[in-house]
Design an enzyme around this catalytic site. Structure first.
Site, PDB file in Angstrom:
ATOM      1  CB  SER A  34      -0.900   0.040   1.241  1.00  0.00           C
ATOM      2  OG  SER A  34      -1.745  -1.062   1.278  1.00  0.00           O
ATOM      3  CB  THR A  50      -2.473   4.063   3.789  1.00  0.00           C
ATOM      4  OG1 THR A  50      -2.720   3.725   2.434  1.00  0.00           O
ATOM      5  CG2 THR A  50      -2.200   5.560   3.902  1.00  0.00           C
ATOM      6  CB  THR A  97      -0.942   5.958   0.559  1.00  0.00           C
ATOM      7  OG1 THR A  97      -1.662   4.785   0.189  1.00  0.00           O
ATOM      8  CG2 THR A  97      -1.498   7.116  -0.244  1.00  0.00           C
ATOM      9  NE  ARG A 101      -8.481   7.427  -5.282  1.00  0.00           N
ATOM     10  CZ  ARG A 101      -8.060   7.137  -4.053  1.00  0.00           C
ATOM     11  NH1 ARG A 101      -6.788   6.913  -3.829  1.00  0.00           N
ATOM     12  NH2 ARG A 101      -8.899   7.062  -3.051  1.00  0.00           N
ATOM     13  CB  THR A 127      -6.027   4.839   6.909  1.00  0.00           C
ATOM     14  OG1 THR A 127      -5.680   3.838   5.940  1.00  0.00           O
ATOM     15  CG2 THR A 127      -6.706   4.176   8.082  1.00  0.00           C
ATOM     16  N   GLY A 128      -8.177   4.545   4.694  1.00  0.00           N
ATOM     17  CA  GLY A 128      -9.403   3.970   4.146  1.00  0.00           C
ATOM     18  C   GLY A 128      -9.729   4.602   2.805  1.00  0.00           C
TER      19      GLY A 128
HETATM   20  C1  SD4 Z   1      -6.461   6.451  -0.444  1.00  0.00           C
HETATM   21  N1  SD4 Z   1      -6.612   6.684   1.924  1.00  0.00           N
HETATM   22  O1  SD4 Z   1      -5.704   6.572  -1.393  1.00  0.00           O
HETATM   23  C2  SD4 Z   1      -5.890   6.012   0.878  1.00  0.00           C
HETATM   24  C3  SD4 Z   1      -5.930   4.529   0.940  1.00  0.00           C
HETATM   25  C4  SD4 Z   1      -5.610   3.945   2.268  1.00  0.00           C
HETATM   26  O2  SD4 Z   1      -4.899   2.121   3.447  1.00  0.00           O
HETATM   27  O3  SD4 Z   1      -5.661   4.552   3.308  1.00  0.00           O
HETATM   28  N2  SD4 Z   1      -5.258   2.692   2.294  1.00  0.00           N
HETATM   29  O4  SD4 Z   1      -7.682   6.625  -0.539  1.00  0.00           O
END
Ligand code: SD4
Length: 332
Positions: A91, A193, A211, A221, A244-245
């Site tokens: 990640s 991340t 990340t 993106r 995160t997420g």
């Molecule tokens: C994203 N927030 O690119 C990041 C992804 C992430 O663990 O946190 N992954 O949307």
């Protein structure tokens, strides 16, 4: 929900990649929310290091810098460089899963105790995006550089150009291509991340977030992680937060800025994380996607909360590192 704590000694530990997989039939909103209960067995107060997910190796590197009496900005930079260089962390940085066109594109940002900030988005072929973000902060009049310009800036400042797509990540992408669906399916992806916050020996707060973004994202993106106020925000008078997420949910609510502002209004870090997650839950479709927040305030109190179970965080205080499952809006 029972919080499981893992007490870990600093040292070479294998990092795991937590899966966010869950079934819709398991959805069951938490009965109590906005609790101020601290989810940590360690005494409160700084100095400390707090980060998203299970990050003992990153914390060991960060602690070594903290022990030298360096600034929190040095601590977080040193910490997040560890997963950036780890080919097994899919990640972040080297070994990060590519976008659907097979390109590894990195997002990162950093913020210090004086409110200075630096960021890079869509950075290719440079392993340590966080150090490029720091260079943007320190060597340019700007906050954010993107794509080719960010890469040219990095090369001009001594960073090395290298291929970040490992054979393993390439193979995973090629497998994904066989059944590729247009929509990102975040609940079955793996996450690591890293967002890291630190309070140094002088009591100052800084943060970093880095990340490779969502695996197999659309080319071009950019997520929340390099956006000051979304993936990271620090106000040295109040505290700091990281997210995160699924970045789209975090960006729409200025998640990390919101957490810090809620702490300014008197919420504990835990309450602030919970309220920011609730803001997402109220307005957005959260059923199949995860968001997690971590936060620290000026007194060294910490908080963490996610929408779905499966999010955990790492905390280091007094040389002791603890990985804890965060509470979540949806109970297991
Ligand atoms: C994203 N927030 O690119 C990041 C992804 C992430 O663990 O946190 N992954 O949307």
């Amino acid at each position: 929900m029972v919080n499981r704590r893992h007490f870990l000694r600093l040292g070479p530990l294998v990092s795991l990649f937590p899966s966010l997989a869950f079934r819709a039939t398991q959805l069951q909103p938490a009965k109590t929310i906005a609790s101020d209960t601290v989810q940590s067995g360690l005494p409160q107060g700084g100095p400390l290091i707090l980060s998203t997910w299970k990050q003992p190796k990153a914390h060991a590197a960060a602690q070594a810098v903290l022990d030298q009496g360096k600034r929190a900005i040095d601590v977080v930079e040193a910490g997040v460089r560890v997963p950036e260089a780890d080919p097994n962390d899919t990640s972040v940085g080297y070994g990060g899963l590519p976008d659907r066109d097979g390109r590894v594109t990195l997002d990162a940002c950093i913020m210090d105790e004086n409110g200075n900030a630096g960021s890079v988005t869509y950075l290719e072929n440079i392993m340590h995006a966080i150090s490029v973000a720091r260079a943007v902060m320190e060597k340019t009049p700007h906050v954010m550089l993107s794509g080719e310009g960010a890469q040219r800036f990095a090369l001009a400042n001594g960073f090395k150009k290298e291929n970040l797509l490992t054979p393993a990540s390439k193979a995973a992408w090629q497998t994904w291509l066989k059944t590729a669906k247009y929509k990102p399916v975040i609940n079955i992806e793996r996450h690591d991340t890293i967002g890291m916050l630190a309070i140094d020996k002088a009591g100052n707060i800084s943060g970093a977030c880095t990340t490779s973004g969502l695996a197999y994202k659309m080319n071009g993106r950019v997520g929340d992680s390099p956006i000051i106020g979304a993936g990271l925000f620090v106000d040295n008078e109040i505290g700091g937060a990281c997210a995160t997420g699924l970045g789209e949910l975090v960006m729409r609510t200025c998640g990390s800025f919101l957490v810090v502002e809620l702490m300014r209004q008197g919420r504990t870090p835990q309450q602030a994380c919970e309220e920011a997650a609730l803001r997402i839950v109220k307005k957005q479709d959260y059923k199949d996607v995860q968001v997690g927040f971590i936060a620290v305030n000026k007194s060294g109190e910490t908080g963490a909360y996610s929408i779905h179970p499966g999010f955990n965080f790492t905390l280091t205080r007094n040389g002791q590192t603890e990985v804890t499952d965060a509470r979540s809006y949806i109970n297991k």
